[in-house]
Design a protein around this motif. Structure first.
Motif, PDB file in Angstrom:
ATOM      1  N   HIS A   1     -40.045 -30.482  26.191  1.00  0.00           N
ATOM      2  CA  HIS A   1     -39.371 -30.598  24.957  1.00  0.00           C
ATOM      3  C   HIS A   1     -40.654 -29.686  23.996  1.00  0.00           C
ATOM      4  O   HIS A   1     -41.797 -29.966  24.189  1.00  0.00           O
ATOM      5  CB  HIS A   1     -39.026 -31.678  24.305  1.00  0.00           C
ATOM      6  CG  HIS A   1     -38.280 -31.574  22.990  1.00  0.00           C
ATOM      7  ND1 HIS A   1     -38.788 -31.227  21.739  1.00  0.00           N
ATOM      8  CD2 HIS A   1     -36.870 -31.654  22.995  1.00  0.00           C
ATOM      9  CE1 HIS A   1     -37.864 -31.064  21.028  1.00  0.00           C
ATOM     10  NE2 HIS A   1     -36.631 -31.278  21.515  1.00  0.00           N
TER      11      HIS A   1
ATOM     12  N   ALA B   1     -36.201 -37.858  24.625  1.00  0.00           N
ATOM     13  CA  ALA B   1     -36.709 -36.451  25.051  1.00  0.00           C
ATOM     14  C   ALA B   1     -37.968 -36.680  25.899  1.00  0.00           C
ATOM     15  O   ALA B   1     -38.159 -35.547  26.716  1.00  0.00           O
ATOM     16  CB  ALA B   1     -36.869 -35.543  24.032  1.00  0.00           C
TER      17      ALA B   1
ATOM     18  N   ASP C   1     -35.912 -32.515  32.170  1.00  0.00           N
ATOM     19  CA  ASP C   1     -34.906 -31.591  32.603  1.00  0.00           C
ATOM     20  C   ASP C   1     -35.238 -31.583  34.282  1.00  0.00           C
ATOM     21  O   ASP C   1     -36.090 -30.933  34.720  1.00  0.00           O
ATOM     22  CB  ASP C   1     -35.312 -30.236  32.132  1.00  0.00           C
ATOM     23  CG  ASP C   1     -34.492 -29.116  32.765  1.00  0.00           C
ATOM     24  OD1 ASP C   1     -35.044 -27.901  32.743  1.00  0.00           O
ATOM     25  OD2 ASP C   1     -33.422 -29.412  33.347  1.00  0.00           O
TER      26      ASP C   1
ATOM     27  N   ARG D   1     -34.094 -25.888  29.733  1.00  0.00           N
ATOM     28  CA  ARG D   1     -33.687 -26.185  28.231  1.00  0.00           C
ATOM     29  C   ARG D   1     -34.986 -26.325  27.642  1.00  0.00           C
ATOM     30  O   ARG D   1     -35.830 -27.277  27.915  1.00  0.00           O
ATOM     31  CB  ARG D   1     -33.063 -27.382  28.189  1.00  0.00           C
ATOM     32  CG  ARG D   1     -32.506 -27.947  26.962  1.00  0.00           C
ATOM     33  CD  ARG D   1     -31.642 -28.991  26.773  1.00  0.00           C
ATOM     34  NE  ARG D   1     -32.329 -30.369  27.353  1.00  0.00           N
ATOM     35  CZ  ARG D   1     -33.247 -31.075  26.486  1.00  0.00           C
ATOM     36  NH1 ARG D   1     -33.181 -30.864  25.362  1.00  0.00           N
ATOM     37  NH2 ARG D   1     -33.509 -31.940  27.035  1.00  0.00           N
TER      38      ARG D   1
ATOM     39  N   ASP E   1     -33.669 -28.253  21.561  1.00  0.00           N
ATOM     40  CA  ASP E   1     -33.065 -29.873  21.486  1.00  0.00           C
ATOM     41  C   ASP E   1     -31.846 -29.815  22.197  1.00  0.00           C
ATOM     42  O   ASP E   1     -30.787 -29.126  22.210  1.00  0.00           O
ATOM     43  CB  ASP E   1     -33.028 -30.103  20.090  1.00  0.00           C
ATOM     44  CG  ASP E   1     -32.527 -31.676  19.929  1.00  0.00           C
ATOM     45  OD1 ASP E   1     -33.604 -32.605  19.866  1.00  0.00           O
ATOM     46  OD2 ASP E   1     -31.479 -31.847  19.356  1.00  0.00           O
ATOM     47  N   ILE E   2     -31.501 -31.089  22.587  1.00  0.00           N
ATOM     48  CA  ILE E   2     -30.475 -31.535  23.305  1.00  0.00           C
ATOM     49  C   ILE E   2     -29.007 -31.318  22.504  1.00  0.00           C
ATOM     50  O   ILE E   2     -27.939 -30.780  23.043  1.00  0.00           O
ATOM     51  CB  ILE E   2     -30.165 -33.010  23.854  1.00  0.00           C
ATOM     52  CG1 ILE E   2     -29.126 -33.244  24.836  1.00  0.00           C
ATOM     53  CG2 ILE E   2     -30.238 -33.865  22.796  1.00  0.00           C
ATOM     54  CD1 ILE E   2     -29.337 -32.433  26.361  1.00  0.00           C
TER      55      ILE E   2
ATOM     56  N   TYR F   1     -27.263 -24.877  23.247  1.00  0.00           N
ATOM     57  CA  TYR F   1     -27.102 -25.687  24.380  1.00  0.00           C
ATOM     58  C   TYR F   1     -25.952 -26.372  24.678  1.00  0.00           C
ATOM     59  O   TYR F   1     -25.385 -26.389  25.698  1.00  0.00           O
ATOM     60  CB  TYR F   1     -28.439 -26.695  24.375  1.00  0.00           C
ATOM     61  CG  TYR F   1     -28.399 -27.459  25.539  1.00  0.00           C
ATOM     62  CD1 TYR F   1     -28.847 -26.938  27.043  1.00  0.00           C
ATOM     63  CD2 TYR F   1     -27.763 -28.646  25.617  1.00  0.00           C
ATOM     64  CE1 TYR F   1     -28.786 -27.854  28.099  1.00  0.00           C
ATOM     65  CE2 TYR F   1     -27.765 -29.660  26.866  1.00  0.00           C
ATOM     66  CZ  TYR F   1     -28.213 -28.955  27.994  1.00  0.00           C
ATOM     67  OH  TYR F   1     -28.350 -29.777  29.180  1.00  0.00           O
TER      68      TYR F   1
ATOM     69  N   GLU G   1     -26.744 -36.197  32.138  1.00  0.00           N
ATOM     70  CA  GLU G   1     -27.847 -36.087  31.250  1.00  0.00           C
ATOM     71  C   GLU G   1     -27.707 -35.885  29.903  1.00  0.00           C
ATOM     72  O   GLU G   1     -28.393 -36.501  29.136  1.00  0.00           O
ATOM     73  CB  GLU G   1     -28.669 -34.480  31.731  1.00  0.00           C
ATOM     74  CG  GLU G   1     -29.821 -34.292  31.107  1.00  0.00           C
ATOM     75  CD  GLU G   1     -30.271 -32.721  31.497  1.00  0.00           C
ATOM     76  OE1 GLU G   1     -31.192 -32.568  31.586  1.00  0.00           O
ATOM     77  OE2 GLU G   1     -29.423 -31.914  31.511  1.00  0.00           O
ATOM     78  N   PHE G   2     -26.739 -35.265  29.418  1.00  0.00           N
ATOM     79  CA  PHE G   2     -26.362 -35.161  28.000  1.00  0.00           C
ATOM     80  C   PHE G   2     -26.044 -36.540  27.320  1.00  0.00           C
ATOM     81  O   PHE G   2     -26.825 -36.912  26.259  1.00  0.00           O
ATOM     82  CB  PHE G   2     -25.042 -34.121  27.702  1.00  0.00           C
ATOM     83  CG  PHE G   2     -24.620 -34.059  26.360  1.00  0.00           C
ATOM     84  CD1 PHE G   2     -25.390 -33.260  25.513  1.00  0.00           C
ATOM     85  CD2 PHE G   2     -23.686 -35.003  26.001  1.00  0.00           C
ATOM     86  CE1 PHE G   2     -25.012 -33.518  24.000  1.00  0.00           C
ATOM     87  CE2 PHE G   2     -23.107 -34.868  24.630  1.00  0.00           C
ATOM     88  CZ  PHE G   2     -23.696 -34.061  23.725  1.00  0.00           C
TER      89      PHE G   2
ATOM     90  N   GLN H   1     -29.476 -38.395  27.046  1.00  0.00           N
ATOM     91  CA  GLN H   1     -30.306 -37.805  25.986  1.00  0.00           C
ATOM     92  C   GLN H   1     -29.707 -38.160  24.703  1.00  0.00           C
ATOM     93  O   GLN H   1     -30.673 -37.902  23.700  1.00  0.00           O
ATOM     94  CB  GLN H   1     -30.682 -36.434  26.443  1.00  0.00           C
ATOM     95  CG  GLN H   1     -31.557 -36.378  27.722  1.00  0.00           C
ATOM     96  CD  GLN H   1     -32.337 -35.053  27.832  1.00  0.00           C
ATOM     97  OE1 GLN H   1     -32.594 -34.346  26.770  1.00  0.00           O
ATOM     98  NE2 GLN H   1     -32.790 -34.710  28.943  1.00  0.00           N
ATOM     99  N   ALA H   2     -28.535 -37.982  24.747  1.00  0.00           N
ATOM    100  CA  ALA H   2     -27.879 -37.998  23.317  1.00  0.00           C
ATOM    101  C   ALA H   2     -27.489 -39.462  22.877  1.00  0.00           C
ATOM    102  O   ALA H   2     -27.089 -39.766  21.736  1.00  0.00           O
ATOM    103  CB  ALA H   2     -26.432 -37.350  23.290  1.00  0.00           C
TER     104      ALA H   2
END
Length: 310
Positions: free
Chosen positions: A4, A23, A28, A199, A202-203, A208, A264-265, A268-269
């Motif tokens: 990141h 993060a 990734d 990436r 930011d997520i 993105y 993954e989203f 990370q979110a």
């Protein structure tokens, strides 16, 4: 792993449990990894050491895997092109010559990117941001073009003949695929000066989120929709019996990776509860799913040749 922009390339042990940054512990896990020796140790919510074992394994395995896959793709695509040239009249719908030639083009484009990626993983990426983004653009362009080609070949007879109508369709599909791949170039970049990552934003960055939505539509929703349509429409089932189902190998190999991007989203979110164990398992799951997808450039031409022979 993916670096990141706000974080150093090799973070150390996080001292404060309450400030655990997702993060930093979730990288990734795509084909564009950090080339440094990453065996980082982090603290879990339970204060247990959390070791990232996947990245060192990836850095050892990825270069020979990508090189071997590229060699297999070159042989398979070459054999497919020879078959197309020697017996053009033998290729008919649903495995028509026009469709198969374009799938071979997409496979060749994808495979051509594997050697520089293998070198980047093994020795670090030193070509700069522009070539990194161009690589991601071409990578996703080939993926999306092949997905659209397989879908169009499964839903109609547009590729039965190479006439003005099919030529216009071909131009439109490749142009749309290039447009859909553009967000992939916008969100990628070079991290720490030596790592071309998928990436670098930011997520929750809009670019993105757009890229993620396009990947999920083409790698998850499109295969699911085609499968349901084939089960419901007799004409599509007939095309499967004639060999069109083997061209779906491409979509089938990339479905797990699409699901991995969704996972993954969610992690990370913070829509799913992150734990040390979940990250360790997810490293391997997403890495293996992308490796499975990469195999399409070697297995796809062989599947098309098998469908032709049968």
């Amino acid at each position: 792993p993916d670096a990141h922009p706000r974080h150093p390339q090799t973070p150390g042990i996080l001292e404060t449990r309450g400030s655990l940054d997702l993060a930093e512990i979730m990288g990734d896990f795509s084909s564009f990894y950090d080339g440094s020796d990453s065996n980082d140790t982090f603290l879990d919510y339970e204060a247990a050491p959390c070791h990232n074992h996947f990245c060192p394994l990836f850095q050892r395995v990825a270069p020979p895997f990508l090189a071997a896959t590229c060699a297999a793709a070159a042989l398979g695509t070459g054999a497919l092109l020879v078959a197309l040239a020697k017996r053009p009249q033998a290729w008919r719908w649903p495995q028509s010559r026009a469709l198969v030639a374009q799938l071979a083009l997409g496979t060749a484009l994808f495979a051509a990117l594997l050697p520089p990626l293998a070198a980047g993983v093994g020795r670090g990426w030193h070509l700069g941001t522009g070539p990194c983004r161009l690589t991601h653009l071409l990578w996703h362009w080939s993926l999306f073009a092949q997905a659209l080609l397989v879908a169009s070949g499964s839903c109609g007879t547009a590729w039965a003949r190479w006439d003005p109508r099919s030529r216009r369709l071909a131009v439109a599909l490749w142009a749309v695929a290039l447009l859909l791949a553009t967000p992939a170039a916008l969100v990628s970049g070079v991290a720490a000066g030596s790592s071309c990552v998928r990436r670098s934003v930011d997520i929750l960055a809009p670019a993105y989120l757009l890229h993620l939505a396009l990947c999920l539509c083409l790698l998850l929703l499109l295969p699911a929709g085609l499968l349901l349509a084939a089960l419901a429409v007799p004409r599509l089932r007939a095309s499967w019996a004639a060999g069109a189902g083997l061209s779906w190998l491409f979509l089938g190999l990339w479905v797990p990776y699409g699901a991995g991007l969704a996972g993954e989203f969610l992690l990370q979110a913070r829509l799913l509860e992150p734990t040390c164990g979940s990250f360790e398992r997810f490293d391997f799951a997403l890495g293996l799913s992308e490796g499975l997808g990469v195999l399409h450039c070697g297995l796809g031409p062989l599947a098309l040749l098998l469908a032709w022979r049968c």
